[in-house]
Design an enzyme around this catalytic site. Structure first.
Site, PDB file in Angstrom:
ATOM      1  N   HIS A 469       0.806  -1.217   0.000  1.00  0.00           N
ATOM      2  CA  HIS A 469       0.000   0.000   0.000  1.00  0.00           C
ATOM      3  C   HIS A 469       0.845   1.276   0.000  1.00  0.00           C
ATOM      4  O   HIS A 469       0.591   2.188   0.804  1.00  0.00           O
ATOM      5  CB  HIS A 469      -0.933   0.009   1.222  1.00  0.00           C
ATOM      6  N   PRO A 470       1.846   1.422  -0.870  1.00  0.00           N
ATOM      7  CA  PRO A 470       2.636   2.657  -0.866  1.00  0.00           C
ATOM      8  C   PRO A 470       1.836   3.843  -1.410  1.00  0.00           C
ATOM      9  O   PRO A 470       1.082   3.711  -2.377  1.00  0.00           O
ATOM     10  CB  PRO A 470       3.811   2.323  -1.783  1.00  0.00           C
TER      11      PRO A 470
END
Length: 539
Positions: A469-470
């Site tokens: 989830h960057p």
């Protein structure tokens, strides 16, 4: 050729949605450039294929690695990112969560007008073709992204939810409804047993429009800036170099890793860092690539008894049978991704919203599925939702085909380390409840001997990984924010004709999986680009 009104770089979760929405106007010419392929293979369509897609670098997955992480024993971490139409929505776990309303109200408090929960909810509703229907105004029933409940008949998921209740946590009917906190079942981007990526939901129905051009196998190498404006996009296709003129706007949708990387390759970023990498500075914008945030995840494993899990269901020839049953009849375990239950909980009292997310998996997971464990079991993924640590994306070299340098800087703060320590204790407490007694066997990870704070911290350092989830590397910010890359309308600061539309613009991580918020951003961006948002506000 005069050029396209809109040139979209990146056919991922945001790019496919944006291309479909902008091409609804027959007077607008739209070109979508995607480095990967069409992503129509069985492995992509079949939900059970997710394990193979996540673990392998190749045609569907960029397969990046971080730089050595100083607070994780110097390990380089595997960073899968989707490649091809649909981007990461074509390889992800298909969990649909939107985040907590306070996440977006916080963005508004940063001075970002138009980004409160009240502002973004209509766009979530517009994208949803939700199995619950409109559901008290919280969901949409007619949107392109089909959202279903899970199909698993395993007793594990109900047992996990009951174990959460026995451990003292609430139970919620809808993580995207009135109350996020608690244990429950996830919504999934699966439609009739098929992965429902943004390529399937948005792009493929629009492909016959004469004003939409889609070019796959097109690796963008540079945005061409002249007199302070983006005028063209250069890309490589095989051994050939090509250039597309931009008559209106270039829309960068390459994701939290590659959007800042492409800006830097184009000379847009912190001047000192650009020069150090051998790139001439076109526009000094220090926030490009900074503010990287990600959800760090631990995976706790238990052996099971009396429970059929992914291992026994697919071992040996059963794996071939699963694939054939799905291919020929569209039936069987191929329709499932073995992750249908979980939770949002708090690591301590007094928090305004949950800061820990749990994914319950009917399989023993290790190292992104790269290590196959020869036993039946279940896993609890636990991640910290709001880390304080910040990293960056940078240039490893001036070569446009080289991978970016990813420095996530996980666990840089004491609070981040505390929350991950609590994750272990939360997982153990839930797994120890009576509801799981008929199925739970020995704890495999962390395992016996990992009890004290120091032992847990050491295990986390040695084993924690990303849960994919960057965000935040082209941060959206108000006037006066020196590290803002784009404004509230997603326009790049200091360069005309360029917006960034993807997860990189999030100023802070939302407390959930990030695919749904990324699609929401594309939906809202389409309105802003076409001027519809202003007209709606005026009405």
């Amino acid at each position: 050729m005069a050029g396209y009104d809109y040139v979209i770089v990146g056919g991922g979760s945001a790019g496919c949605a944006l291309a479909a929405r902008l091409s609804e106007d027959p007077a607008a010419s739209v070109c979508l450039l995607e480095a990967g392929g069409a992503n129509t293979e069985l492995l992509v369509r079949m939900p059970a294929g997710v394990g193979n897609l996540i673990k392998a670098k190749g045609k569907h997955n960029w397969g990046f690695w971080t730089e050595p992480e100083p607070h994780l024993d110097g390990r380089r971490l595997w960073w899968p990112r989707g490649k091809g139409l649909g981007g990461s929505s074509s390889i992800n776990g298909m969990v649909y969560t939107r985040g907590h309303p306070r996440d977006y109200d916080e963005w508004r408090q940063f001075g970002l007008t138009g980004w409160s929960w009240e502002d973004v909810l209509p766009y979530f509703r517009r994208l949803e073709g939700h199995h619950r229907g409109e559901c008290e105004g919280l969901h949409g029933a007619d949107g392109p992204l089909r959202i279903s409940g899970g199909e698993s008949d395993s007793p594990f998921h109900d047992a996990l939810i009951e174990a959460g209740r026995q451990a003292g946590y609430p139970v919620t009917d809808d993580f995207n409804g009135a109350a996020q906190e608690g244990f429950g079942r996830y919504d999934l981007t699966i439609s009739d047993g098929c992965r429902w990526s943004t390529a399937a939901a948005y792009l493929r129905p629009a492909l016959n429009r004469p004003n939409l051009t889609v070019v796959t196998g097109a690796r963008t190498t540079r945005l061409v800036v002249e007199r302070g404006r983006v005028v063209a996009v250069e890309y490589a296709r095989g051994r050939d170099a090509a250039r597309i003129e931009v008559a209106g706007e270039a829309l960068l949708c390459a994701g939290a890793v590659q959007s800042p990387h492409l800006l830097q390759l184009s000379g847009i970023g912190a001047a000192e860092r650009l020069r150090a990498a051998g790139v001439a500075c076109v526009h000094d914008l220090p926030g490009v690539g900074e503010n990287l945030q990600d959800h760090l995840d631990i995976i706790m494993n238990w052996k099971t008894r009396g429970l059929v899990t992914a291992f026994s269901a697919t071992k040996g020839l059963r794996q071939l049978a699963t694939g054939l049953n799905y291919l020929l009849r569209g039936q069987g375990l191929g329709r499932q991704q073995f992750l249908e239950s979980g939770a949002f909980v708090s690591s301590r009292e007094g928090l305004s919203r949950p800061d820990v997310q749990i994914h319950g998996v009917l399989a023993i997971m290790k190292d992104h599925g790269k290590q196959r464990v020869g036993a039946d079991g279940f896993s609890l993924h636990l991640c910290q939702l709001r880390p304080e640590s910040r990293g960056r994306i940078g240039l490893a070299s001036a070569d446009p085909l080289a991978d970016p340098a990813i420095f996530a800087n996980y666990l840089a703060t004491q609070e981040d380390r505390r929350v991950m320590r609590e994750c272990v204790r939360i997982g153990r407490n839930v797994a120890a409840q009576a509801a799981l007694d008929p199925y739970r066997d020995a704890e495999l990870a962390p395992g016996a001997g990992v009890e004290s704070d120091a032992e847990i911290d050491a295990w986390v350092r040695a084993n924690a990984e990303t849960i994919y989830h960057p965000v935040g590397t082209c941060k959206m910010g108000a006037d006066g924010d020196a590290m803002a890359v784009v404004d509230a309308r997603l326009k790049l600061r200091g360069i005309d004709g360029l917006r960034v539309v993807d997860a990189s613009v999030m100023p802070t991580l939302v407390g959930s999986n990030t695919n749904a918020p990324t699609i929401m951003i594309a939906e809202k961006a389409a309105d802003m680009i076409r001027g519809l948002a202003e007209r709606r506000l005026a009405a």
